[in-house]
Enzyme design. Structure first.
Site, PDB file in Angstrom:
ATOM      1  N   ARG A 199       8.953  -4.256  -1.669  1.00 33.56           N
ATOM      2  CA  ARG A 199       9.473  -2.908  -1.995  1.00 33.56           C
ATOM      3  C   ARG A 199      10.734  -2.288  -1.458  1.00 33.56           C
ATOM      4  O   ARG A 199      11.283  -1.243  -1.702  1.00 33.56           O
ATOM      5  CB  ARG A 199       8.633  -1.927  -2.151  1.00 33.56           C
ATOM      6  CG  ARG A 199       7.872  -2.012  -0.664  1.00 33.56           C
ATOM      7  CD  ARG A 199       6.790  -0.849  -1.738  1.00 33.56           C
ATOM      8  NE  ARG A 199       6.879   0.504  -1.240  1.00 33.56           N
ATOM      9  CZ  ARG A 199       6.479   1.480  -1.025  1.00 33.56           C
ATOM     10  NH1 ARG A 199       5.462   0.984  -2.357  1.00 33.56           N
ATOM     11  NH2 ARG A 199       6.832   2.362  -1.764  1.00 33.56           N
TER      12      ARG A 199
ATOM     13  N   GLY B 109       3.595  -6.431  -7.691  1.00 30.19           N
ATOM     14  CA  GLY B 109       3.766  -5.920  -6.741  1.00 30.19           C
ATOM     15  C   GLY B 109       3.130  -4.740  -5.567  1.00 30.19           C
ATOM     16  O   GLY B 109       2.888  -3.999  -7.048  1.00 30.19           O
ATOM     17  N   CYS B 110       3.603  -4.559  -4.587  1.00 28.37           N
ATOM     18  CA  CYS B 110       3.558  -3.408  -3.924  1.00 28.37           C
ATOM     19  C   CYS B 110       4.362  -2.008  -4.270  1.00 28.37           C
ATOM     20  O   CYS B 110       4.971  -1.863  -3.191  1.00 28.37           O
ATOM     21  CB  CYS B 110       3.764  -3.723  -2.978  1.00 28.37           C
ATOM     22  SG  CYS B 110       2.498  -4.440  -1.500  1.00 28.37           S
ATOM     23  N   VAL B 111       3.827  -1.983  -5.418  1.00 34.23           N
ATOM     24  CA  VAL B 111       4.951  -0.043  -5.482  1.00 34.23           C
ATOM     25  C   VAL B 111       3.482   0.614  -6.649  1.00 34.23           C
ATOM     26  O   VAL B 111       3.026  -0.077  -6.959  1.00 34.23           O
ATOM     27  CB  VAL B 111       6.168  -0.757  -7.228  1.00 34.23           C
ATOM     28  CG1 VAL B 111       7.355  -0.693  -5.965  1.00 34.23           C
ATOM     29  CG2 VAL B 111       5.760  -1.522  -7.988  1.00 34.23           C
TER      30      VAL B 111
END
Lengths: 459, 111
Positions: A199, B109-111
């Site tokens: 991210r 995902g990791c957001v």
């Protein structure tokens, strides 16, 4: 009965036999249903009238299966020990709802269990059994696929990764007013190989720049790897040990190829736990040639050794610290982040309970990738919101990307008016860039740092 | 499935308010979503939203922030082509907030 069982149910039972470790069997056998776990779970605290959230109840959904097929008590007197098998795909869907949708694997019940039952460990095993037959939330499937096929959880291509680093290098040179400032990629024999969460590349590269500033100021001999740079590992969430081993080995292989001395992991709870604590087991590998540490410890060392200088007054505001379950409860990293935070801000207020007893951000266990359970997650966040509110702080600091998003979501939902940031942003912002103290500096004065905090997220 | 009402029509959105079918999007929806966040969209906000729409229509994927900043810089000048600027416009992050207003699906995902 077995002839009436669906193909998937058959496979789940069969695979369970292969996944039972001594630790898991101990946990499945040891529960005495004392109820101590009940009050330790944030889901229960937010849903006191719903017994299906109780850790012992959730554990029994998996325990029934174990008793039914792998434990002698279930074979002799199944009615007494509650042995019950799964037969249909609908049974498996119900199990999915429990193991993915009602537990974030935060392990708070585990450390509060007098019998040492580690629910999160066999909850993860149960997730793996379901994933093996293709039953899982779509978001989890998607991310795991990217990690298997592209090599990182956001499907970022190598050229995009490299170009982003180049871009951040340009920003570094501009901000430091030093055209010699570098973000080296694939440098051999470096002291530090720095790995990150995708991210940071795809959505918010400010933390890459901040880390680069700190390494630059410390005069560190560091590099980022051209491959194997994703230190996250969705295997921790989906229970697929094969994926876990593949992802971890990608990183370890790269560090060994580069002959790096230390693998540093940026602030990410599940990445830290996966890469440092679980990866060697999943990857069936001994780590002898390099050390693994969190960037929190690296940054703290720089300040203690006088390699970087920081000025607290550059970070105004009232701060509190949220412990990530993976960092604090599962890996024991509780004191270093506090020590570091106290060195870079003036007003730090503890949150209660804290350290290993802290409550989950509600985004753990991959919950941020499962929007279907969002309503439950936000409701379960009531306890966390109250905890945050009681600190009187206006900025919450955490060393985990997942917690950043989990907390930001809660802050928005419960209208707490707080902001979220990470230690790397605070350290970079507090840097006192004295040319004499920078290794390899060119004697020019760096450009003024932006007075606004760089890595902040306002929900 | 949660829904969003706008000008008498009902739109399906996901649990976090992202439009389920990006092709049903119109500018009014973006403005309405922003209004619910107590935000009035300025020209600067629209520049980002329009770029996201164009990019998504071409590639069916949200752009990486590197591409977003580069293209904004090319089109509207260097002062608009950096991360700080984007986070000032969209404090919850361009990936989440701007994509949602632009009718794009939630990033994974990791957001």
């Amino acid at each position: 009965m077995s002839s009436e069982r669906s193909h998937k149910a058959e496979k789940v039972i069969e695979r369970m036999g292969k996944k039972l470790t001594r630790q898991i069997v101990g946990s499945l056998a040891a529960c005495v249903h004392c109820g101590m776990c009940t009050d330790s779970c944030h889901y229960v605290l937010a849903n006191p009238d719903d017994p299906t959230y109780a850790p012992a109840y959730k554990a029994d959904r998996i325990r029934k299966l174990f008793k039914s097929h792998y434990d002698w008590t279930g074979k002799v007197f199944p009615w007494w020990v509650g042995a019950k098998s799964v037969y249909t795909d609908k049974d498996l869907e119900e199990l999915k709802d429990t193991v993915f949708g009602k537990c974030t694997n935060c392990r708070r019940c585990s450390i509060n269990c007098p019998m040492g039952v580690d629910l999160a460990t066999f909850n993860r095993m149960a997730r793996g059994l379901l994933v093996h037959v293709g039953i899982m939330p779509e978001g989890i499937a998607h991310v795991a696929k990217e990690q298997w096929e592209i090599g990182n959880q956001m499907g970022i291509l190598r050229e995009d990764y490299l170009e982003t680093i180049e871009w951040q290098e340009e920003e570094l040179q501009e901000e430091m007013n030093d055209p010699a400032a570098k973000i080296p990629v694939d440098r051999m024999d470096a002291n530090i190989v720095y790995t990150i969460n995708p991210r940071e590349v795809k959505h918010d590269p400010r933390s890459i720049l901040d880390a680069a500033k700190i390494f630059y100021a410390a005069g560190e001999d560091w590099t980022m790897p051209g491959e194997g740079w994703d230190m996250t590992n969705f295997a921790l969430f989906n229970g697929d040990d094969d994926l876990g081993g593949a992802v971890a080995n990608r990183i370890y292989d790269k560090i060994e190829e580069l002959r790096g001395k230390r693998l540093v992991i940026s602030e990410c709870g599940h990445g830290y736990r996966s890469t440092r604590c679980e990866g060697p087991n999943w990857g069936k590998r001994d780590i002898n040639d390099f050390e693994i540490e969190s960037s929190v410890i690296t940054m703290l060392r720089y300040i203690k050794e006088g390699k970087i200088k920081v000025d607290k007054s550059k970070n105004p505001g009232i701060y509190t610290f949220h412990d990530s379950c993976n960092n604090a409860r599962s890996c024991g990293m509780t004191e270093e982040p506090r020590e570091l935070l106290s060195l870079v801000v003036k007003d730090f207020r503890e949150m209660y309970p804290n350290r290993a007893e802290n409550y989950c951000c509600t985004g753990g266990g991959g919950a941020m990738s499962m929007p279907e359970y969002r309503e439950r997650r936000l409701k379960s966040g009531k306890i966390k919101a109250d905890q945050l509110n009681a600190t009187g702080a206006n900025i919450v600091v955490t060393s985990c990307h997942n917690c950043v998003d989990g907390l930001a979501d809660l802050i928005g939902h419960y209208k707490l008016g707080m902001k979220v940031t990470q230690l790397v942003n605070l350290v970079a912002n507090a840097l006192v860039l004295d040319r004499k103290s920078i290794g390899g500096g060119n004697g020019k004065k760096p450009a003024e740092a932006n007075p606004a905090l760089s890595g902040i997220i306002t929900p | 499935m949660p829904t969003m009402e706008f000008e008498g029509k009902t739109y399906e959105v996901d649990e976090e308010g992202y439009l389920m079918d990006w092709s049903l999007w119109n500018e009014g929806i973006a403005a309405e979503m922003a209004k619910q966040d107590n935000l009035e969209l300025s020209d600067a906000h629209w520049e980002v939203i329009r770029f996201l729409r164009d990019y998504f229509e071409k590639y069916q994927i949200a752009p990486m922030i590197k591409i977003l900043t580069k293209e904004l810089a090319k089109k509207y000048g260097k002062e608009k082509g950096n991360t700080k600027y984007l986070y000032e416009l969209y404090p919850a992050g361009p990936a989440k907030q701007a994509c949602r207003y632009a009718g794009l699906p939630k990033p994974t995902g990791c957001v």
